[in-house]
Write an enzyme that holds these catalytic residues in place. Structure first.
Site, mmCIF file in Angstrom:
data_model
loop_
_atom_site.group_PDB
_atom_site.id
_atom_site.type_symbol
_atom_site.label_atom_id
_atom_site.label_comp_id
_atom_site.label_asym_id
_atom_site.label_seq_id
_atom_site.Cartn_x
_atom_site.Cartn_y
_atom_site.Cartn_z
ATOM 1 N N LYS A 88 -19.712 107.466 -107.247
ATOM 2 C CA LYS A 88 -19.056 108.851 -107.413
ATOM 3 C C LYS A 88 -19.953 109.727 -108.194
ATOM 4 C CE LYS A 88 -14.513 109.687 -108.070
ATOM 5 N NZ LYS A 88 -13.163 109.187 -108.664
HETATM 6 C C1 E4P Z 1 -10.171 110.433 -107.703
HETATM 7 O O1 E4P Z 1 -11.391 110.005 -107.109
HETATM 8 C C2 E4P Z 1 -10.398 111.389 -108.885
HETATM 9 O O2 E4P Z 1 -11.143 110.970 -109.804
HETATM 10 C C3 E4P Z 1 -8.882 111.497 -109.427
HETATM 11 O O3 E4P Z 1 -8.174 111.838 -108.166
HETATM 12 C C4 E4P Z 1 -9.236 112.774 -110.332
HETATM 13 O O4 E4P Z 1 -7.791 113.428 -110.625
HETATM 14 P P1 E4P Z 1 -7.622 114.204 -111.837
HETATM 15 O O5 E4P Z 1 -8.401 113.784 -112.773
HETATM 16 O O6 E4P Z 1 -7.371 115.499 -111.658
HETATM 17 O O7 E4P Z 1 -6.179 113.641 -112.020
#
Ligand code: E4P
Length: 236
Positions: A88
């Site tokens: 990521k």
């Molecule tokens: C998914 O890969 C993301 O990291 C995750 O859904 C983050 O979402 P949020 O931090 O807005 O809850």
């Protein structure tokens, strides 16, 4: 639509695998922090444990640096941990500088990526272009991902806007035949989000465990089962 579990909790992942509703897992530095997983070795061990559990399903692990050279180093290290690791990478750094050069380079070198923290349509199509350009000379055309943050867009610009960004990004990918890029609908907050954003056409939705469990709860289902059990006893 595939469902990824947005968590690094082993018991939760096991549970949803056993239900048949887990097609992959996503993690980020916040999920590790919340579940008390810390230190390079701690994170590596947890990632390896999840990776083994889900077999060939994709497991997203986020880089923890904003410096391109360090991101590349980390990405290569993490992706070497297991065959199902997806790296990521935020679409920009915290100052707004593009990280798409890093994305293209890593894809060219065979790293599977998930471009994350996408908040608008233009970021989505630019990330898809970057991935696709990195894939140009490769024979192995595995699916790569772009994560559009439905919940965070909703908090700023409303739920309709979040829906529109994801839906239009999917239409654009299909129209221009970006067949190796899949949209992950991310940042899901509750069961209502699951229902609503499932209709956008996103290929994958990554969902926190609580939102999945809550989705099954319906007072009339519980009441119906109780009544059937009661009547079954009477008729035996
Ligand atoms: C998914 O890969 C993301 O990291 C995750 O859904 C983050 O979402 P949020 O931090 O807005 O809850």
């Amino acid at each position: 639509m595939k469902i990824f579990i947005d968590s690094d909790n082993i018991e939760e992942i096991k549970k949803y695998l056993s239900w048949g509703v887990c097609d992959g897992v996503t993690t980020n530095p916040t999920t590790f922090f919340r579940s008390g997983v810390s230190g390079a070795e701690g994170i590596k061990n947890r990632v390896l444990e999840i990776s083994k559990l889900i077999g060939s399903q994709p497991l997203s692990v986020e880089v923890t640096s904003e410096i391109p050279e360090e991101i590349i180093k980390q990405a290569k290290e993490y992706s070497g941990w297991a065959n199902n690791i997806v790296i990521k990478i935020p679409v920009t750094d915290s100052k707004g500088n593009s990280l798409l050069g890093v994305v293209k380079k890593l894809v060219q070198e065979g790293v599977v990526v998930n471009v994350t923290l996408i908040m608008n349509f233009n970021q989505a199509i630019l990330a898809a272009k970057s991935i696709s350009s990195g894939l140009e000379k490769l024979n192995d055309k595995k699916a790569h991902f772009i994560s559009i943050f439905a919940g965070r867009i909703t908090e700023e610009q409303g739920v309709e806007r979040a829906f529109q960004v994801i839906k239009e990004a999917r239409l654009w990918l299909d129209f221009h035949k970006f067949n190796n890029v899949e949209i992950i609908i991310a940042s899901i907050r509750n069961p209502e989000n699951i229902e609503y954003f499932s209709k956008t056409g996103g290929h994958v939705m990554t969902i926190p465990p609580e939102a999945i469990s809550k989705s099954l709860l319906a007072a009339r289902t519980k009441e119906g089962v109780a009544k059937f059990m009661e009547d079954a006893k009477k008729s035996i």
